[in-house]
Design a protein around this motif. Structure first.
Motif, PDB file in Angstrom:
ATOM      1  N   HIS A 190       1.007  -1.176  -0.090  1.00  0.00           N
ATOM      2  CA  HIS A 190      -0.088   0.025   0.039  1.00  0.00           C
ATOM      3  C   HIS A 190       0.863   1.345  -0.078  1.00  0.00           C
ATOM      4  O   HIS A 190       1.356   1.523   0.990  1.00  0.00           O
ATOM      5  CB  HIS A 190      -0.877   0.115   1.093  1.00  0.00           C
ATOM      6  N   LEU A 191       1.081   1.906  -1.054  1.00  0.00           N
ATOM      7  CA  LEU A 191       2.076   3.050  -1.101  1.00  0.00           C
ATOM      8  C   LEU A 191       1.297   4.399  -0.485  1.00  0.00           C
ATOM      9  O   LEU A 191       1.949   4.911   0.361  1.00  0.00           O
ATOM     10  CB  LEU A 191       1.985   3.465  -2.772  1.00  0.00           C
ATOM     11  N   VAL A 192       0.055   4.238  -1.064  1.00  0.00           N
ATOM     12  CA  VAL A 192      -0.819   5.457  -0.255  1.00  0.00           C
ATOM     13  C   VAL A 192      -2.204   4.933   0.130  1.00  0.00           C
ATOM     14  O   VAL A 192      -2.328   3.765  -0.460  1.00  0.00           O
ATOM     15  CB  VAL A 192      -0.803   6.860  -0.792  1.00  0.00           C
ATOM     16  N   LEU A 242      -3.704   3.863  -3.434  1.00  0.00           N
ATOM     17  CA  LEU A 242      -3.030   3.242  -4.418  1.00  0.00           C
ATOM     18  C   LEU A 242      -2.222   1.947  -3.928  1.00  0.00           C
ATOM     19  O   LEU A 242      -1.625   2.176  -2.576  1.00  0.00           O
ATOM     20  CB  LEU A 242      -1.861   4.226  -4.813  1.00  0.00           C
ATOM     21  N   LYS A 243      -2.174   0.797  -4.479  1.00  0.00           N
ATOM     22  CA  LYS A 243      -1.680  -0.406  -4.150  1.00  0.00           C
ATOM     23  C   LYS A 243      -1.047  -1.120  -5.241  1.00  0.00           C
ATOM     24  O   LYS A 243      -1.430  -1.191  -6.233  1.00  0.00           O
ATOM     25  CB  LYS A 243      -2.937  -1.271  -3.333  1.00  0.00           C
ATOM     26  N   LEU A 244       0.042  -1.478  -4.984  1.00  0.00           N
ATOM     27  CA  LEU A 244       1.106  -2.465  -5.899  1.00  0.00           C
ATOM     28  C   LEU A 244       0.836  -3.963  -5.476  1.00  0.00           C
ATOM     29  O   LEU A 244       0.917  -4.105  -4.028  1.00  0.00           O
ATOM     30  CB  LEU A 244       2.396  -1.976  -6.179  1.00  0.00           C
ATOM     31  N   PHE A 245       0.779  -4.824  -6.279  1.00  0.00           N
ATOM     32  CA  PHE A 245       0.844  -6.287  -5.934  1.00  0.00           C
ATOM     33  C   PHE A 245       1.572  -7.082  -6.756  1.00  0.00           C
ATOM     34  O   PHE A 245       1.779  -6.695  -8.006  1.00  0.00           O
ATOM     35  CB  PHE A 245      -0.569  -7.004  -5.801  1.00  0.00           C
ATOM     36  N   CYS A 246       2.210  -8.203  -6.326  1.00  0.00           N
ATOM     37  CA  CYS A 246       2.660  -9.362  -7.266  1.00  0.00           C
ATOM     38  C   CYS A 246       2.297 -10.920  -6.616  1.00  0.00           C
ATOM     39  O   CYS A 246       2.306 -10.956  -5.334  1.00  0.00           O
ATOM     40  CB  CYS A 246       4.383  -8.821  -7.181  1.00  0.00           C
ATOM     41  N   SER A 247       2.323 -11.656  -7.518  1.00  0.00           N
ATOM     42  CA  SER A 247       2.155 -12.866  -7.038  1.00  0.00           C
ATOM     43  C   SER A 247       2.923 -14.155  -7.876  1.00  0.00           C
ATOM     44  O   SER A 247       3.322 -13.619  -8.971  1.00  0.00           O
ATOM     45  CB  SER A 247       0.664 -13.231  -6.941  1.00  0.00           C
ATOM     46  N   TYR A 248       2.959 -15.241  -7.311  1.00  0.00           N
ATOM     47  CA  TYR A 248       3.557 -16.232  -8.014  1.00  0.00           C
ATOM     48  C   TYR A 248       2.488 -17.508  -7.608  1.00  0.00           C
ATOM     49  O   TYR A 248       2.422 -17.778  -6.473  1.00  0.00           O
ATOM     50  CB  TYR A 248       5.084 -16.436  -7.450  1.00  0.00           C
ATOM     51  N   GLU A 257       2.813 -19.255 -12.852  1.00  0.00           N
ATOM     52  CA  GLU A 257       2.174 -18.033 -13.155  1.00  0.00           C
ATOM     53  C   GLU A 257       2.933 -16.951 -12.431  1.00  0.00           C
ATOM     54  O   GLU A 257       2.864 -17.178 -11.138  1.00  0.00           O
ATOM     55  CB  GLU A 257       0.700 -18.071 -13.162  1.00  0.00           C
ATOM     56  N   PHE A 258       3.013 -15.557 -13.126  1.00  0.00           N
ATOM     57  CA  PHE A 258       3.575 -14.576 -12.273  1.00  0.00           C
ATOM     58  C   PHE A 258       2.772 -13.483 -12.890  1.00  0.00           C
ATOM     59  O   PHE A 258       2.757 -13.183 -13.829  1.00  0.00           O
ATOM     60  CB  PHE A 258       5.069 -14.462 -12.845  1.00  0.00           C
ATOM     61  N   SER A 259       2.349 -12.698 -11.513  1.00  0.00           N
ATOM     62  CA  SER A 259       1.627 -11.553 -11.979  1.00  0.00           C
ATOM     63  C   SER A 259       2.098 -10.237 -11.228  1.00  0.00           C
ATOM     64  O   SER A 259       2.499 -10.249 -10.051  1.00  0.00           O
ATOM     65  CB  SER A 259       0.028 -11.698 -11.465  1.00  0.00           C
ATOM     66  N   ILE A 260       1.874  -9.150 -11.846  1.00  0.00           N
ATOM     67  CA  ILE A 260       2.283  -7.858 -11.182  1.00  0.00           C
ATOM     68  C   ILE A 260       1.181  -6.903 -11.596  1.00  0.00           C
ATOM     69  O   ILE A 260       0.785  -6.825 -12.592  1.00  0.00           O
ATOM     70  CB  ILE A 260       3.647  -7.366 -11.571  1.00  0.00           C
ATOM     71  N   GLY A 261       0.928  -5.993 -10.716  1.00  0.00           N
ATOM     72  CA  GLY A 261      -0.224  -5.094 -11.035  1.00  0.00           C
ATOM     73  C   GLY A 261      -0.528  -3.987 -10.169  1.00  0.00           C
ATOM     74  O   GLY A 261       0.340  -3.831  -9.005  1.00  0.00           O
ATOM     75  N   THR A 262      -1.612  -3.068 -10.154  1.00  0.00           N
ATOM     76  CA  THR A 262      -1.841  -1.978  -9.262  1.00  0.00           C
ATOM     77  C   THR A 262      -3.365  -1.831  -9.315  1.00  0.00           C
ATOM     78  O   THR A 262      -3.895  -2.163 -10.318  1.00  0.00           O
ATOM     79  CB  THR A 262      -0.931  -0.567  -9.940  1.00  0.00           C
ATOM     80  N   THR A 263      -3.950  -1.160  -8.232  1.00  0.00           N
ATOM     81  CA  THR A 263      -5.139  -0.894  -8.049  1.00  0.00           C
ATOM     82  C   THR A 263      -5.180   0.337  -7.484  1.00  0.00           C
ATOM     83  O   THR A 263      -4.292   0.806  -6.612  1.00  0.00           O
ATOM     84  CB  THR A 263      -5.883  -1.983  -7.152  1.00  0.00           C
ATOM     85  N   PHE A 264      -6.140   1.202  -8.150  1.00  0.00           N
ATOM     86  CA  PHE A 264      -6.310   2.788  -7.651  1.00  0.00           C
ATOM     87  C   PHE A 264      -7.797   2.931  -7.375  1.00  0.00           C
ATOM     88  O   PHE A 264      -8.431   2.572  -8.217  1.00  0.00           O
ATOM     89  CB  PHE A 264      -5.856   3.562  -8.857  1.00  0.00           C
TER      90      PHE A 264
END
Length: 231
Positions: free
Chosen positions: A197-199, A202-208, A222-229
């Motif tokens: 949680h940057l602010v 705003l959140k960043l995430f990554c998963s495997y 599977e590898f995932s990276i993303g952000t939610t706002f």
């Protein structure tokens, strides 16, 4: 997201609008996604050097010819609508949800399932200090043609989340479901994930993640990276 198969890779880019409205314990929500796929497949073929009469020249080693092909598709994928009701105490929360998925994506391009699905699920979560335990079970009914091999299926998932600090959350997830189509491989899947949680909004995430069973139709990992706002 990148999915790695034995003979290729699939890269998936997803941008989704997810509006919701909350009234008391009720929530109405939707998911409207745009997706882009880059599918790369690798193949190899052994070529034997032959004479003009077709006889194999034994003294020359076979040649292995490697080739790579790439396909790209993009567009609106399947959208969904849902309603949920929450109840419970402060540390123990329960949720009942009803979802409907519309076949708005072009299945011939891999952007949809070509089925309208209705799902009913129940989930529960318990918070103990910095650790949250979650579990969910549900069932999906498919509205598809009589000749389709797709089946209605039951699904379940468990998750353990731990807040490392005020901004970082670690989680371990396990999901499984009954056979979604005739002669389908086992669907058990394990995933680890990090949320940052940057602010506040705003959140960043990554998963495997990996499937428990290795099968040609399933990714090896599977590898995932993303952000939610939130806005």
């Amino acid at each position: 997201q990148q999915q790695n198969y034995g003979n290729g890779q699939s890269q998936i880019y997803r941008l989704a609008l997810q509006p919701w409205v909350v009234y008391d314990a009720w929530m109405l929500y939707a998911d409207i996604p745009f997706e882009s796929y880059n599918n790369t497949s690798h193949s190899s073929q052994t070529i034997y050097t032959r004479s003009s009469t077709g006889r194999i020249i034994r003294r020359i080693q076979p040649q292995i010819i490697n080739s790579t092909s790439t396909q790209r598709q993009q567009g609106i994928s399947d959208t969904s609508l849902g309603v949920s009701y929450s109840l419970g105490k402060q540390n123990w929360q329960h949720n009942l949800a009803l979802d409907y998925k519309l076949a708005t994506g072009d299945a011939s391009l891999g952007l949809g399932s070509d089925t309208n699905d209705t799902s009913l699920s129940f989930s529960s979560s318990y918070m103990l200090n910095k650790v949250q335990l979650q579990a969910q079970i549900g069932h999906v009914w498919l509205n598809t043609s009589a000749t389709s091999s797709s089946k209605n299926y039951t699904f379940l998932s468990t998750r353990k989340k731990r807040k490392k600090d005020a901004r970082i959350t670690l989680s371990l997830n396990y999901t499984n479901q009954s056979e979604p189509y005739t002669n389908a491989p086992q669907q058990a899947y394990v995933q680890s994930r990090v949320d940052w949680h940057l602010v506040d909004k705003l959140k960043l995430f990554c998963s495997y993640g990996e499937y428990v069973q290795q099968h040609i139709s399933l990714p090896e990992n599977e590898f995932s990276i993303g952000t939610t706002f939130l806005f």
